[in-house]
Structure formats: structure tokens, C-alpha cells
Design a protein around this motif. Structure first.
Motif, PDB file in Angstrom:
ATOM      1  N   VAL A 109     -32.241  19.099 -91.274  1.00 45.91           N
ATOM      2  CA  VAL A 109     -33.156  18.426 -91.995  1.00 45.91           C
ATOM      3  C   VAL A 109     -33.710  16.887 -91.401  1.00 45.91           C
ATOM      4  CG1 VAL A 109     -33.853  17.407 -94.448  1.00 45.91           C
ATOM      5  CG2 VAL A 109     -32.625  19.322 -94.196  1.00 45.91           C
ATOM      6  N   VAL A 110     -34.910  16.831 -91.420  1.00 42.54           N
ATOM      7  CA  VAL A 110     -35.738  15.554 -90.746  1.00 42.54           C
ATOM      8  C   VAL A 110     -36.438  14.980 -91.844  1.00 42.54           C
ATOM      9  CG1 VAL A 110     -37.241  14.696 -89.304  1.00 42.54           C
ATOM     10  CG2 VAL A 110     -35.723  16.387 -88.480  1.00 42.54           C
ATOM     11  N   ARG A 111     -36.114  13.731 -92.279  1.00 41.35           N
ATOM     12  CA  ARG A 111     -36.547  12.925 -93.170  1.00 41.35           C
ATOM     13  C   ARG A 111     -37.653  11.847 -92.433  1.00 41.35           C
ATOM     14  NH1 ARG A 111     -35.578   8.134 -96.146  1.00 41.35           N
ATOM     15  NH2 ARG A 111     -36.273   8.128 -98.529  1.00 41.35           N
ATOM     16  N   TRP A 112     -38.679  11.713 -92.861  1.00 47.03           N
ATOM     17  CA  TRP A 112     -39.922  10.797 -92.421  1.00 47.03           C
ATOM     18  C   TRP A 112     -40.474   9.862 -93.378  1.00 47.03           C
ATOM     19  CZ3 TRP A 112     -45.518  12.595 -92.125  1.00 47.03           C
ATOM     20  CH2 TRP A 112     -46.331  11.334 -90.980  1.00 47.03           C
ATOM     21  N   ASP A 113     -40.258   8.789 -93.492  1.00 50.06           N
ATOM     22  CA  ASP A 113     -40.826   7.923 -94.431  1.00 50.06           C
ATOM     23  C   ASP A 113     -42.196   7.181 -94.050  1.00 50.06           C
ATOM     24  OD1 ASP A 113     -40.266   6.009 -92.426  1.00 50.06           O
ATOM     25  OD2 ASP A 113     -38.961   4.810 -93.540  1.00 50.06           O
TER      26      ASP A 113
END
Length: 283
Positions: free
Chosen positions: A169-173
Motif C-alpha cells: 500500500v502506497v499512501r499519498w497526501d
């Protein structure tokens, strides 16, 4: 040229010839876009306005910050599963424009295919290579909530299996992106740098044995994260950031420790911060 129009009489309308867009500010902006895109292409990075990729709603540096981590997710999946996958899935959480999703998928898929095949793979031809390699690609939007921090869940399913073998999982803010989960284990901080990942049984002495082996090979541990699904004695994951290359002999010793299921070594990029001024222009 048009010489008569109702627009001419409106007090809130300014009409100019086509060259009206050639102001000093406009030309400077065009020059910056051209130079930034050219340098990105020469470095092998994502180009937001390439003619053979979807036009991106992100500027070059923003797009590169995201796609470099997406590529790292694809690389990690291929390290976790060296055998060519049968299915490659991407699930998007949060409201993300379709052009950005396509760039993310292309970056991750091309990196994985580069390890699974002997083909020259880029984000441009990644889907075609996947099709020719009999790898089904699926992209879905899970929750297009604009209030949700976007995340991309990458998963692969191996041949003759029904359930996904691995997922990342890649989280991008919208300013920085990072790998925050591996195979269901959530990480305290994004995965980056030279990393040793182990899947093992949670039991006393595991950390000490791995640390002793790395110390014997003069490998310095820079940081460590440990996660588990159950309270004790169940499945667990360990992520070690190291300052030195881990020799193959050290990895071989680690893999035969009682309780170790698998051990992998992978090098991942550090999240690239984006200029706050540029981030303000993100959708």
C-alpha cells in the motif's frame, strides 16, 4: 479575422489577437514547462505532458514524487514474488484523477515487469507487455471520497492461486508518497532506503539472532520496524533499514533461522518532498 461580435460591446470582455497569449509571463511559464519536462525525460522520470502517455494534471516534480514510489511498490512486489504473476491489481482509495491513476499503474507495472521478463518495459508499453505475458491487469476505485487521503493498494496473484500472494500500500497526501503497508502489516514510517524484510513467527530471540548475523558481517542497522497480526507467537514482519550492503551469505544465514519463513533484500527510494508552492496547485 472577426470584425463584428456582440462580445465587443461588453464592458467586462477584453479581446486580443492570438498573440495576446505571448506575454513575458506566459513565455516564461512555457519555457519552465519545457525545460522541466526535458530534464525529467533525460533522467528517466515521469513526464506529465508526454504525447504517448495521458496528459497529467500534476506538474513534473509532483508526478515524479508519486510515480517513483509507485515504481518502488512494483519493484517490492517483484522481489517478494520473483515468479511472474498471473494478475496485477491496483485499488485506489480517495478521489484521484484518472490520468494520475494511469501514471501510477504504469510506473508500478513497468517496474515489476522489468524483473519478471527480459523485455525493455516502460510506463508507455507496460500494459501491452503485461497482455503479451498473459498477466491480467485490473484497476478499480474503492472509495472516491474527496476527504480521504489517497492510497493505492497494489496486489499480485500467482498462477494456480485464487487469493493475492502479496500486496503493498502506497499512501499519498498530495505532497509526499510512501509505502506504508506490506502484506497486511502496517508500518510506523514509510518504507525507504536499503531494506531487509522478513516474514517470520513471532518468538523470543528473533531480533537478536538477525542482529548478531548482520553485526558479524559488519552491516550497521539504521532502523527497525516490527509488526504482527496476533498478540504473540503468530505471523510477524520485520523491516530493517541498513547502512551497508547485506552480503548474500548473511541473507542465507538469516533464511535458515528457526521461525523465518522468507527474507528479502530490496533498495527503495526515499520519498521526494515537493515544493509547497507547487503542492498548492495540486487538485
Amino acid at each position: 479575422p472577426c470584425t463584428e461580435s456582440p462580445l465587443f460591446a461588453l464592458p467586462n470582455v477584453v479581446v486580443t489577437p492570438h498573440t495576446g497569449g505571448s506575454s513575458a509571463e506566459a513565455l516564461a511559464a512555457v519555457g519552465e514547462v519545457i525545460s522541466t519536462s526535458t530534464l525529467a525525460a533525460l533522467r528517466g522520470e515521469a513526464v506529465p505532458n508526454a504525447v504517448n502517455l495521458p496528459a497529467s494534471s500534476l506538474q513534473a516534480r509532483q508526478l515524479q514524487a508519486l510515480t517513483s514510489i509507485a515504481a518502488a511498490a512494483g519493484r517490492l512486489l517483484a522481489v517478494l514474488a520473483p515468479e511472474r504473476a498471473a494478475r496485477f491489481g491496483v485499488t485506489v482509495d480517495g478521489l484521484v484523477q484518472s490520468d494520475i491513476v494511469e501514471h501510477v499503474v504504469g510506473a508500478a507495472l513497468s517496474e515489476a515487469l522489468g524483473r519478471w521478463t527480459d523485455r525493455r518495459v516502460t510506463p508507455v508499453n507496460a500494459r501491452l507487455v503485461a497482455e503479451e505475458s498473459e498477466i491480467a491487469v485490473r484497476v478499480s476505485q474503492d472509495d472516491p471520497n474527496p476527504e480521504c487521503v489517497p492510497a493505492f493498494s497494489f496486489e499480485i496473484t500467482l498462477r494456480d492461486e485464487d487469493e493475492p500472494a502479496h500486496h503493498v500500500v502506497v499512501r499519498w497526501d498530495r505532497r509526499e508518497a510512501g509505502i506504508v503497508e506490506v502484506d497486511g502489516f502496517r508500518l510506523n514510517s514509510p518504507l525507504a532506503g536499503d531494506v531487509l524484510i522478513t516474514h517470520h513467527r513471532d518468538q523470543p530471540g528473533m531480533i537478536g539472532q538477525i542482529g548478531t548475523i548482520l553485526g558479524r558481517y559488519d552491516v550497521n542497522i539504521a532502523g527497525m520496524q516490527v509488526g504482527r497480526r496476533e498478540r504473540a507467537r503468530g505471523a510477524a514482519i520485520m523491516v530493517l533499514n541498513v547502512d551497508d550492503e547485506i552480503p548474500a551469505a548473511a541473507l542465507a544465514e538469516i533464511t535458515v533461522i528457526s521461525g523465518i519463513e522468507t527474507a528479502y533484500v530490496v533498495s527503495l527510494p526515499h520519498p521526494a518532498p515537493v515544493d509547497p508552492v507547487l503542492a498548492m496547485t495540486a487538485p
